[in-house]
Design a protein around this motif. Structure first.
Motif, short mmCIF file in Angstrom:
data_model
loop_
_atom_site.label_atom_id
_atom_site.label_comp_id
_atom_site.label_asym_id
_atom_site.label_seq_id
_atom_site.Cartn_x
_atom_site.Cartn_y
_atom_site.Cartn_z
N ILE A 259 9.08 13.30 2.53
CA ILE A 259 10.39 13.08 3.14
C ILE A 259 10.26 12.20 4.38
CG2 ILE A 259 12.42 14.16 4.15
CD1 ILE A 259 12.07 14.60 1.13
N LEU A 260 11.03 11.13 4.40
CA LEU A 260 10.92 10.14 5.47
C LEU A 260 11.56 10.58 6.78
CD1 LEU A 260 11.69 6.81 3.57
CD2 LEU A 260 9.65 7.26 4.95
N PHE A 261 10.90 10.16 7.86
CA PHE A 261 11.43 10.16 9.23
C PHE A 261 11.66 11.56 9.80
CE2 PHE A 261 13.50 6.13 7.42
CZ PHE A 261 12.33 5.43 7.58
N GLY B 161 0.78 -1.22 0.00
CA GLY B 161 0.00 0.00 0.00
C GLY B 161 0.82 1.28 0.00
N ARG B 162 2.15 1.15 0.11
CA ARG B 162 3.00 2.34 0.15
C ARG B 162 4.42 1.98 -0.28
NH1 ARG B 162 1.11 1.17 5.23
NH2 ARG B 162 -0.22 2.99 5.23
N LEU B 163 5.17 3.02 -0.63
CA LEU B 163 6.55 2.84 -1.07
C LEU B 163 7.51 3.61 -0.18
CD1 LEU B 163 8.72 2.13 -3.39
CD2 LEU B 163 8.21 4.43 -4.21
N LEU B 164 8.63 2.99 0.18
CA LEU B 164 9.74 3.68 0.86
C LEU B 164 10.95 3.61 -0.08
CD1 LEU B 164 9.63 2.27 4.52
CD2 LEU B 164 8.29 4.13 3.52
N ALA B 165 11.42 4.73 -0.55
CA ALA B 165 12.61 4.78 -1.41
C ALA B 165 13.81 5.04 -0.53
CB ALA B 165 12.45 5.85 -2.47
N ALA C 24 15.46 12.05 2.65
CA ALA C 24 15.86 13.42 2.33
C ALA C 24 17.08 13.37 1.42
CB ALA C 24 16.20 14.18 3.61
N PRO C 25 17.10 14.16 0.36
CA PRO C 25 18.24 14.16 -0.56
C PRO C 25 19.53 14.56 0.15
CG PRO C 25 16.36 15.28 -1.53
CD PRO C 25 16.02 15.05 -0.09
N VAL D 61 3.63 5.77 8.66
CA VAL D 61 5.02 6.05 8.32
C VAL D 61 5.34 7.46 8.79
CG1 VAL D 61 6.72 6.23 6.47
CG2 VAL D 61 4.89 4.52 6.32
N ILE D 62 6.27 7.59 9.69
CA ILE D 62 6.60 8.90 10.24
C ILE D 62 7.41 9.68 9.20
CG2 ILE D 62 7.86 10.11 12.07
CD1 ILE D 62 7.19 7.70 13.87
N ASN D 63 7.03 10.92 8.98
CA ASN D 63 7.67 11.73 7.94
C ASN D 63 7.89 13.14 8.44
OD1 ASN D 63 5.19 13.45 6.87
ND2 ASN D 63 4.45 11.36 7.18
#
Length: 619
Positions: free
Chosen positions: A521-523, A468-472, A500-501, A578-580
């Motif tokens: 942006i993750l976390f 149901g979701r993607l983490l890159a 984050a880049p 998912v914490i972002n």
């Protein structure tokens, strides 16, 4: 007393309420078609504030027909021939044997139960052959069936529409000429001629699109509009050769474009999907509002309900049983297929066109055709729309709110995150182009896919069942952004995330690239791939902490301080947050927090009673 609104207000109201109805359906987690039809009935026969016939006049049915052509084309773009490897024969049987069984039973039922004239009963039965994509595609997106059964329903719904319309046209032609004794060979000749005209025009239009797109004769900003113009042109050109061949033409166009490898059509699919959502919203409200109170009052409740029961409990099961005889479908898949036959816009539009012409011919009972068709559309949408999802879940075939996570990157700490999620019952799948990472993940028992997350065929090749979701999580900023953009189509913009880049960590995440060109942006802000790798290499670990009254989130922060990085929150229901970086998290008692803790905190024994150590990276 009914209020008459200006034309501009009515037109704007249809669009606004159409979008609002779909938002409400999304919030309530019910099929949008059901809410749209109810909205149309309230606006039309309910309060009389929208009158489509007076609003558009002679333009109504042509607009509906052209809109249906666009919807069928967009449906064709979602069909992959590779999906038919395991169920191609079933789909073929459904659109041939299944259509014939449905046509015969519906026609006989209309004659004996609804007391229609024999010719009108056969016409009505032909109209009801369709299980249109205007309903089945939104239902499939809502149910998210696993395995091959979703492809079967999708193919049947899209291919059935032009077949049902073609049958209805042939029967209507016989009625108009009073030639119900038309020979079998003449009837077959009409079928073959219509299909041939549609396929020929559809393939020719596809060739034109490929010719224009491949040498870059057209600027990119004209691609979508040129394709739309060619879809409408092909529809009208095919209809000029044979009535209703246009539906075949646009369906063939969509399928041909979806399965070619000469040019990319991702931008075309996104544009057509957005257009489809808007068209469905306006069409169902407009056609629902077109009903009148007199039409509703003319229906006999008992006979109408008996006829609906015949379609749902006799015609559909027999059609599926005949079509799946000696097939590889299991019992659960057959049961689900038996309970998925809603009718949609095609049936409503075709019956409206025929009813007008038959009424001009003073054909007996012609005025009953439209309200009966709408009864079937509303009845089947309500029946299947409200029950198909619970049935799919009960059969283990549906996941309307999948919690699984697709992870781009199978390096060491991505695997640790995956193992922590699996320990909480969350389905995961990792994808990577590094064979060493793939082998290590397999050795650790993690589901993996070897390939590129940004390849053209990624969404077709990867098993997304339960995802149901993607983490890159790769080290490549561009690949992460492209993966998020790529999978927005499958998961929605709110469920694609990336690290984050790697850049100046003092920059805000919004400074790196526009939001529509990247994932969320993750976390935490500035938590790049390099920083996470450094933490794990220094001895950081993933911990799963179930918060209690004695050890709540405040106690967690006091214990680990600012070094702890919350990653995921698993609620009591099993759903995952998912914490972002968009907003702060507020974990509650009873929820499980998955976090990355510092090396110093790993060795603190006093908190171990409250949590499980999922993994500790090697230094």
């Amino acid at each position: 007393m009914r209020v008459t609104f200006p034309i501009s207000v009515q037109l704007a109201g249809i669009v606004v309420l159409g979008v609002g109805a779909q938002w409400l359906a999304w919030r309530l987690r019910v099929p949008s078609i059901f809410v749209l039809l109810l909205t149309g009935l309230l606006l039309g026969p309910g309060f009389g504030v929208v009158q489509p016939d007076a609003l558009l006049g002679d333009l109504l049915l042509p607009v509906v027909s052209l809109s249906v052509a666009v919807i069928l084309f967009e449906g064709g773009l979602n069909l992959r021939v590779s999906e038919l490897q395991d169920a191609g024969r079933v789909v073929w049987n459904l659109v041939t044997i299944g259509c014939l069984v449905t046509w015969v039973i519906a026609s006989v039922g209309a004659y004996f139960i609804l007391d229609l004239d024999a010719g009108l009963a056969f016409l009505f039965g032909a109209v009801l052959v369709v299980t249109g994509p205007t309903v089945t595609l939104p239902l499939i997106r809502h149910i998210r069936p696993v395995g091959r059964i979703g492809a079967v329903v999708k193919w049947e719904g899209i291919v059935n529409d032009p077949i049902g319309a073609m049958l209805a046209v042939l029967v209507f032609g016989a009625l108009r000429t009073e030639a119900l004794d038309v020979t079998f060979m003449h009837f077959v000749g009409g079928l073959v001629g219509t299909v041939a005209a549609g396929v020929a025009v559809g393939l020719a239009a596809t060739a034109v699109i490929l010719f224009l797109f491949r040498p870059h004769w057209l600027p990119d900003y004209l691609h979508n509009h040129a394709a739309l113009a060619l879809v409408l042109t092909a529809y009208l050109a095919a209809n000029a050769f044979r009535p209703e061949a246009g539906l075949f033409a646009v369906t063939v166009m969509g399928i041909a474009l979806a399965n070619q490898r000469m040019v990319s059509i991702r931008h075309l699919m996104e544009f057509k999907e957005n257009l489809r959502v808007l068209l469905l919203a306006t069409l169902f409200i407009a056609l629902g509002a077109r009903m009148s109170r007199a039409d509703i009052a003319s229906l006999d409740v008992v006979s109408s309900l008996v006829f609906l029961a015949l379609l749902a409990l006799v015609a559909r099961p027999l059609a599926v049983l005949a079509s799946t005889w000696r097939s590889t479908l299991d019992r659960r898949e057959k049961v689900f297929l038996m309970w998925m036959a809603p009718r949609g816009v095609i049936a409503a539009a075709v019956s409206s066109v025929f009813a007008l012409e038959l009424e001009e011919m003073s054909f007996p009972g012609a005025e009953r055709l439209v309200p009966l068709t709408f009864l079937v559309v509303i009845g089947t949408v309500a029946l299947y729309g409200l029950t198909a999802s619970p049935l799919a879940r009960r059969l283990g075939l549906g996941q309307p709110n999948p919690q699984g996570i697709l992870i781009a990157g199978a390096h060491a700490w991505a695997r640790e995150i995956a193992k922590a999620l699996r320990a909480e019952g969350v389905a995961v799948r990792l994808i990577d182009t590094n064979w060493g990472n793939i082998s290590a993940a397999r050795m650790e028992g993690l589901p993996v896919h070897y390939g590129s997350i940004i390849s053209e065929s990624a969404m077709d090749d990867i098993d997304l069942g339960g995802m149901g979701r993607l983490l890159a999580l790769t080290s490549n900023n561009e690949a992460n952004a492209l993966a998020a953009l790529h999978f927005t189509e499958a998961f929605g913009r709110a469920e694609v995330y990336q690290l984050a880049p790697s850049a100046d960590t003092n920059q805000k995440s919004s400074d790196f690239s526009p939001k529509h060109l990247r994932g969320r942006i993750l976390f935490a802000p500035g938590l790049t791939h390099d920083r996470l790798s450094a933490r794990f290499n220094a001895g950081g670990a993933i911990r799963r902490t179930t918060l209690t009254r004695e050890f709540d989130y405040e106690a967690f922060l006091n214990h680990y301080g600012d070094d702890a990085v919350p990653l995921f929150l698993v609620r009591e229901t099993g759903s995952v947050l998912v914490i972002n970086a968009d907003k702060p998290v507020a974990p509650k008692v009873g929820q499980t927090l998955i976090s990355l803790v510092s090396p110093a905190a790993v060795s603190r024994p006093e908190a171990v009673a409250h949590e499980g150590i999922s993994a500790t990276a090697e230094t």
